[in-house]
Write a protein that holds these residues in place. Sequence first.
Motif, mmCIF file in Angstrom:
data_model
loop_
_atom_site.group_PDB
_atom_site.id
_atom_site.type_symbol
_atom_site.label_atom_id
_atom_site.label_comp_id
_atom_site.label_asym_id
_atom_site.label_seq_id
_atom_site.Cartn_x
_atom_site.Cartn_y
_atom_site.Cartn_z
ATOM 1 N N ALA A 83 7.209 -7.690 38.103
ATOM 2 C CA ALA A 83 7.455 -6.874 36.902
ATOM 3 C C ALA A 83 8.632 -5.932 37.114
ATOM 4 O O ALA A 83 9.501 -5.800 36.240
ATOM 5 C CB ALA A 83 6.197 -6.091 36.533
ATOM 6 N N ALA A 84 8.688 -5.287 38.275
ATOM 7 C CA ALA A 84 9.773 -4.335 38.546
ATOM 8 C C ALA A 84 11.119 -5.042 38.611
ATOM 9 O O ALA A 84 12.113 -4.556 38.058
ATOM 10 C CB ALA A 84 9.504 -3.588 39.853
ATOM 11 N N LEU A 85 11.168 -6.189 39.282
ATOM 12 C CA LEU A 85 12.437 -6.915 39.395
ATOM 13 C C LEU A 85 12.870 -7.491 38.046
ATOM 14 O O LEU A 85 14.069 -7.509 37.748
ATOM 15 C CB LEU A 85 12.336 -8.023 40.451
ATOM 16 C CG LEU A 85 12.203 -7.532 41.887
ATOM 17 C CD1 LEU A 85 11.931 -8.700 42.833
ATOM 18 C CD2 LEU A 85 13.455 -6.769 42.325
ATOM 19 N N THR A 86 11.912 -7.947 37.255
ATOM 20 C CA THR A 86 12.249 -8.449 35.922
ATOM 21 C C THR A 86 12.818 -7.328 35.061
ATOM 22 O O THR A 86 13.831 -7.499 34.381
ATOM 23 C CB THR A 86 10.995 -9.062 35.254
ATOM 24 O OG1 THR A 86 10.530 -10.142 36.064
ATOM 25 C CG2 THR A 86 11.301 -9.552 33.849
ATOM 26 N N GLU A 87 12.180 -6.157 35.130
ATOM 27 C CA GLU A 87 12.658 -5.000 34.365
ATOM 28 C C GLU A 87 14.059 -4.577 34.832
ATOM 29 O O GLU A 87 14.935 -4.291 34.025
ATOM 30 C CB GLU A 87 11.675 -3.840 34.529
ATOM 31 C CG GLU A 87 12.040 -2.632 33.698
ATOM 32 C CD GLU A 87 11.007 -1.513 33.870
ATOM 33 O OE1 GLU A 87 11.432 -0.346 33.968
ATOM 34 O OE2 GLU A 87 9.806 -1.811 33.888
ATOM 35 N N ALA A 88 14.277 -4.565 36.151
ATOM 36 C CA ALA A 88 15.579 -4.184 36.679
ATOM 37 C C ALA A 88 16.656 -5.175 36.270
ATOM 38 O O ALA A 88 17.777 -4.778 35.928
ATOM 39 C CB ALA A 88 15.510 -4.063 38.205
ATOM 40 N N ALA A 121 17.512 -4.705 32.637
ATOM 41 C CA ALA A 121 18.250 -3.465 32.404
ATOM 42 C C ALA A 121 19.728 -3.623 32.711
ATOM 43 O O ALA A 121 20.554 -2.853 32.245
ATOM 44 C CB ALA A 121 17.658 -2.324 33.239
ATOM 45 N N ARG A 122 20.067 -4.589 33.537
ATOM 46 C CA ARG A 122 21.461 -4.808 33.916
ATOM 47 C C ARG A 122 22.135 -5.468 32.785
ATOM 48 O O ARG A 122 22.900 -5.891 32.332
ATOM 49 C CB ARG A 122 21.582 -5.654 35.170
ATOM 50 C CG ARG A 122 20.992 -4.926 36.354
ATOM 51 C CD ARG A 122 21.204 -5.659 37.612
ATOM 52 N NE ARG A 122 21.745 -4.658 38.532
ATOM 53 C CZ ARG A 122 22.598 -4.898 39.490
ATOM 54 N NH1 ARG A 122 23.043 -6.084 39.679
ATOM 55 N NH2 ARG A 122 23.006 -3.941 40.278
#
Length: 162
Positions: free
Chosen positions: A153-158, A161-162
Motif C-alpha cells: 500500500a505504501a509503495l503504491t501510494e508513493a 504520488a510521483r
Amino acid sequence: MTPAPNASPDLPAVPDEELLRLDHQVCFSLHAASRAFGGFYRQALKDLGLTYPQYLVMLVLWEEGPRPVKAIGERLRLDSGTLSPLLKRLEAAGLVRRERSREDERSVVIELTGEGARLRESALSVPRGVLAATGLSVEEVLGLQEVLGRLTAALTEAADAR
C-alpha cells in the motif's frame, strides 16, 4: 562510520555507500523470496497442471465465482496483456469458460467449468504444503502478510504520488 549528510530521521545514520550494499536492499530480499516461492510453487502445482499465475486466477474464481476479466486483473494486479493469454491457456485446458457479459457486451466474464471446479479438491493440499515449506508458524506468516500488505500500500501510494 560517518553518517550520511542528508540522513532521513526515519533511516538510521548509515553512510550512503553502506545503504547501496545488495544485502541491504529490501527489494532484493523480496525478489529472492519471490523466486524461492516460484520454484516451490512450480513443483507444488505440477500435478495440478497449473502455473503459479494460473493458480492465482483459479484461487480468485474458486473464492469469488464468475468474474469479469477486469475484476480478476484488478484483484491480481495484472494488466490485460498478461492476463488474456493466461486465461486463453486455462480455457484451452478446459478449466474456465470465457463469455461476453449479458449486461455489457464489452466485458468478458470468466467462469469455472466443471473440471475447473473439481480441480479445487486437488488444490486443497497446496497451502498447507507451502506453510510447511516456509518453516514459519501460522502467526509468523500472518504477521508477514500484514507487513507486506502495508508495504504494498505504501509503495503504491508513493508511486501514484510521483
